[in-house]
Design an enzyme around this catalytic site. Structure first.
Site, short mmCIF file in Angstrom:
data_model
loop_
_atom_site.label_atom_id
_atom_site.label_comp_id
_atom_site.label_asym_id
_atom_site.label_seq_id
_atom_site.Cartn_x
_atom_site.Cartn_y
_atom_site.Cartn_z
N ARG A 109 43.00 88.96 68.09
CA ARG A 109 43.59 89.94 69.02
C ARG A 109 42.51 90.85 69.59
O ARG A 109 42.51 91.17 70.78
CB ARG A 109 44.67 90.76 68.31
CG ARG A 109 45.93 89.96 68.16
CD ARG A 109 47.01 90.61 67.35
NE ARG A 109 48.15 89.70 67.36
CZ ARG A 109 49.31 89.92 66.77
NH1 ARG A 109 49.50 91.03 66.10
NH2 ARG A 109 50.28 89.04 66.86
N TYR A 119 48.74 85.09 75.19
CA TYR A 119 48.48 84.49 73.86
C TYR A 119 48.01 85.52 72.83
O TYR A 119 47.78 86.67 73.16
CB TYR A 119 47.59 83.26 73.94
CG TYR A 119 46.20 83.34 74.54
CD1 TYR A 119 45.48 84.49 74.63
CD2 TYR A 119 45.61 82.15 75.01
CE1 TYR A 119 44.19 84.50 75.17
CE2 TYR A 119 44.34 82.15 75.56
CZ TYR A 119 43.63 83.34 75.63
OH TYR A 119 42.37 83.34 76.15
N GLU A 120 47.95 85.08 71.59
CA GLU A 120 47.67 85.98 70.45
C GLU A 120 48.73 87.06 70.31
O GLU A 120 48.43 88.19 69.93
CB GLU A 120 46.29 86.64 70.59
CG GLU A 120 45.14 85.77 70.19
CD GLU A 120 45.42 84.97 68.94
OE1 GLU A 120 46.06 85.50 68.02
OE2 GLU A 120 45.04 83.80 68.90
N GLY A 121 49.98 86.70 70.58
CA GLY A 121 51.06 87.69 70.57
C GLY A 121 51.09 88.34 71.94
O GLY A 121 50.12 89.00 72.34
N GLN A 180 52.67 93.15 70.98
CA GLN A 180 51.70 94.16 70.52
C GLN A 180 52.36 95.54 70.47
O GLN A 180 52.12 96.32 69.55
CB GLN A 180 50.47 94.22 71.46
CG GLN A 180 49.75 92.91 71.64
CD GLN A 180 49.29 92.30 70.34
OE1 GLN A 180 48.78 92.98 69.46
NE2 GLN A 180 49.50 91.00 70.19
#
Ligand SMILES: Cc1cc2nc3c(=O)[nH]c(=O)nc-3n(C[C@H](O)[C@H](O)[C@H](O)COP(=O)(O)OP(=O)(O)OC[C@H]3O[C@@H](n4cnc5c(N)ncnc54)[C@H](O)[C@@H]3O)c2cc1C
Length: 594
Positions: free
Chosen positions: A295, A439-441, A446
């Site tokens: 992240r 992506y990555e949440g 977040q």
């Protein structure tokens, strides 16, 4: 295509002046990471990226990675550049010397990653994923797995992936279906289909190490039943040479909006052999090590794109001649003025620049805290730094990737119609930047992480790690008249953040839907406050250097600080007003009415 030069002067300002990175040299293992050494690393990174990676960015976008007969070929030049990158030791900059890494602070690798991402985001994905795999193995793997696999990742001979996503399982990893069956000899048979796997198959390395989330036969449902496995593409022999192909294959690569050179793969595991990383059913915590690092890395991708877009827009605005400044000709000897005289162009350039410089300060600050959290001999200092990193990680990820996309769009606008034309290279930034918000949440996730997890953790202890230094800075700044113009807006937005935090915490306890409803605005409110704090700190340093050889640099810093506080920070009030409505109108419409 737009030219790019690594913003070394600004990076050095943040590292050496704002963060005083020399203090890291007292941490175990970092004695040699002096500002002089860091500068030489940055110089070398800048040369490598400007000379080798920038020229591959446009052709990489046009040609993309291609799949034929199960083999993925990266665009021309990527293989040679990757070899030079690995041989230059760039992959292992912050890896442990015990496994062949160079043991430099994460802070330094963050600065280098920004330069890589500006130069060629797709290229940066390959080492980025390997670093994620390295971190997960280093933190959770057995000694045997670590000593065998980590050296191969640090040299870059082998690369890594993160295999989480499946067709039915994206944000909600509790829905993972891939199965892992114990074989009785310490290995497992992994069966299932993963999608959207970055660098899942390619021709840059001899072997690929997939870190795969899967379920053991007795796994409880949901995220509590997920385990993490290491599955190599080729089965290694005990001496590290390659054995037979494992039952892992790439069945497709996605056609997508941007990052064309980065292959986004569908990977089939057909009873592939793998090994457990960490404990059974504890895969999520191992994966979180990888995801948290990733992240921050994705936030830095946003920063890199923002800087590249800024430079492209700035250079164009200085040479494109159109119209005259409203106050009269500024270049009377030319048929028209350069567009940089127009206030709308200046607004766009200053918006990108003032946010990008604050974003850089934030990313590197978090990088430094990460180093302290890992290396400081005092447990309390480690805990304090770890808290701050945990609190600021969703902000780095969301605020910096939103910035990357905003900056790319504004940069394209500065170029007018020419920005929309592919050959000019500006529209690629928008297409490449867009995925970083997803992506990555996603950035929405977040915001939920910040509001739903981080605010309440340890009775608000994480928040206090940020609130206390900001409060103290405001108090001391009040006594300095020259700082008034920077402290006052910061003090106002800090007060609003505190009020909103109390409101969100209180409403969230009674009604989680209400907290979720305001989470994206709360994350924005928080990130504006962080940027305002960093701008006030940078203004303090710049005020003291308004004369001398580098006065121009510090005058520009103050101009950006003023622009941020006068022209951007007022948006803070709008987010505050939205938060204070609670879930209000957002929850008013039933799903069937949409
Ligand atoms: C180019 C590319 C590269 C990728 N690389 C990798 C990789 O290397 N490895 C890997 O494993 N994955 C990878 N991914 C997958 C990526 O991480 C997911 O796409 C992302 O996490 C979102 O999952 P999803 O697409 O299934 O969307 P969904 O989970 O279906 O979400 C759809 C929307 O609903 C929202 N949403 C979902 N759940 C909630 C909730 N609980 N509360 C509020 N909102 C919610 C989301 O924010 C989103 O806006 C990649 C994807 C792409 C496109």
């Amino acid at each position: 295509m737009p030219d790019y030069k690594a913003p070394l002067r600004d990076i050095r300002f943040v590292l050496h002046e704002l963060l005083d990175d020399s203090k890291l040299t007292v941490l175990p293992g970092y004695a040699e990471a002096t500002p002089e050494l860091v500068d030489s690393v940055l110089d070398a990174a800048a040369s490598f990226c400007e000379e080798q990676l920038v020229p591959l960015n446009r052709p990489g976008d046009e040609i993309g990675s291609q799949l034929a007969n199960g083999v993925v070929t990266t665009p021309p030049g990527f293989k040679e550049a990757y070899k030079a990158f690995a041989e230059g030791g760039w992959i292992s900059l912050a890896s442990d010397p015990e496994y062949g890494g160079q043991g430099l602070p994460k802070l330094v690798s963050f600065a280098v990653e920004e330069i890589i991402c500006s130069a060629n985001l797709s290229f940066g994905m390959f080492p980025g994923l390997s670093n994620g795999a390295y971190n997960a193995l280093a933190m959770h793997g057995s000694d045997e797995l670590k000593s065998f696999y980590l050296p191969k990742l640090t040299t870059g001979e082998w690369s890594g992936t993160m295999c989480l996503t499946e067709p039915q399982c994206g944000t909600d990893l509790g829905l993972v279906r891939t199965k892992a069956e114990p074989q009785g000899d310490g290995s497992y048979k992994i069966t299932g289909n993963k999608i959207f796997i970055s660098a899942g198959e390619h021709d840059l390395t001899d072997n690929i190490l997939h870190l795969v989330l899967a379920r053991l036969p007795d796994a409880p449902v949901g995220t509590r039943g997920i385990s993490l496995f290491l599955v190599p593409k080729f089965m290694p022999k005990p001496d590290g040479s390659l054995g037979p192909r494992n039952a892992v294959s790439c069945i497709a690569i996605e056609k997508k909006m941007g990052i064309h050179a980065s292959p986004t793969c569908q990977i089939a595991f057909d009873g592939a052999t793998g090994w457990l990383v960490g404990r059974p059913h504890k895969g999520m915590s191992a994966m979180f090590t990888m995801m948290n690092a990733a992240r921050l890395g994705v936030g830095v991708q946003g920063l890199g794109i923002a800087e590249a877009a800024y430079q492209g827009a700035r250079d164009y605005a200085k040479q494109r001649l159109q119209g005259r400044a409203p106050q009269g000709a500024q270049a009377p000897d030319q048929p028209a003025d350069p567009i940089i005289v127009h206030s709308d162009i200046r607004r766009m350039l200053l918006t990108i620049r003032s946010k990008t410089e604050a974003a850089r300060a934030l990313a590197l600050w978090v990088g430094q805290e990460l180093d302290i959290s890992l290396k400081h001999p005092d447990a309390a200092a480690r805990e304090a730094a770890d808290d701050l990193v945990a609190l600021l990680t969703p902000i780095v990820k969301a605020a910096l990737t939103d910035l990357g996309f905003e900056a790319a769009n504004l940069g394209m606008q500065v170029w007018g119609g020419h920005g929309y034309i592919r050959d000019n290279g500006m529209e690629q930034f928008s297409r490449d930047a867009r995925i970083t918000q997803i992506y990555e949440g996603t950035n929405g996730i977040q915001a939920l992480d910040l509001v739903g997890r981080k605010l309440g953790l340890s009775m608000g202890r994480l928040l206090r790690r940020f609130f206390h230094p900001v409060g103290a800075f405001i108090e001391s700044g009040m006594a300095e008249p020259a700082m008034g113009e920077f402290i006052l807006p910061l003090a106002k937005c800090f007060a609003r953040l505190q009020q909103a935090t109390a409101f969100v915490a209180e409403t969230g306890m009674k009604d989680p839907e209400a907290a979720a409803a305001v989470a994206p605005d709360y994350l924005k409110l928080f990130s504006y406050t962080v940027f305002a704090y960093l701008w006030a700190r940078m203004a303090k340093l710049a005020l003291a250097k308004q004369s001398g050889d580098e006065a121009e640099f510090y005058k520009a810093k103050l101009a950006c600080a003023r622009f941020y506080l006068e022209r951007i920070l007022p948006e803070h009030s709008a987010h505050f007003a939205i938060i204070m409505t609670g879930k209000g109108a957002l929850a008013g419409m039933p799903a069937e009415a949409f």
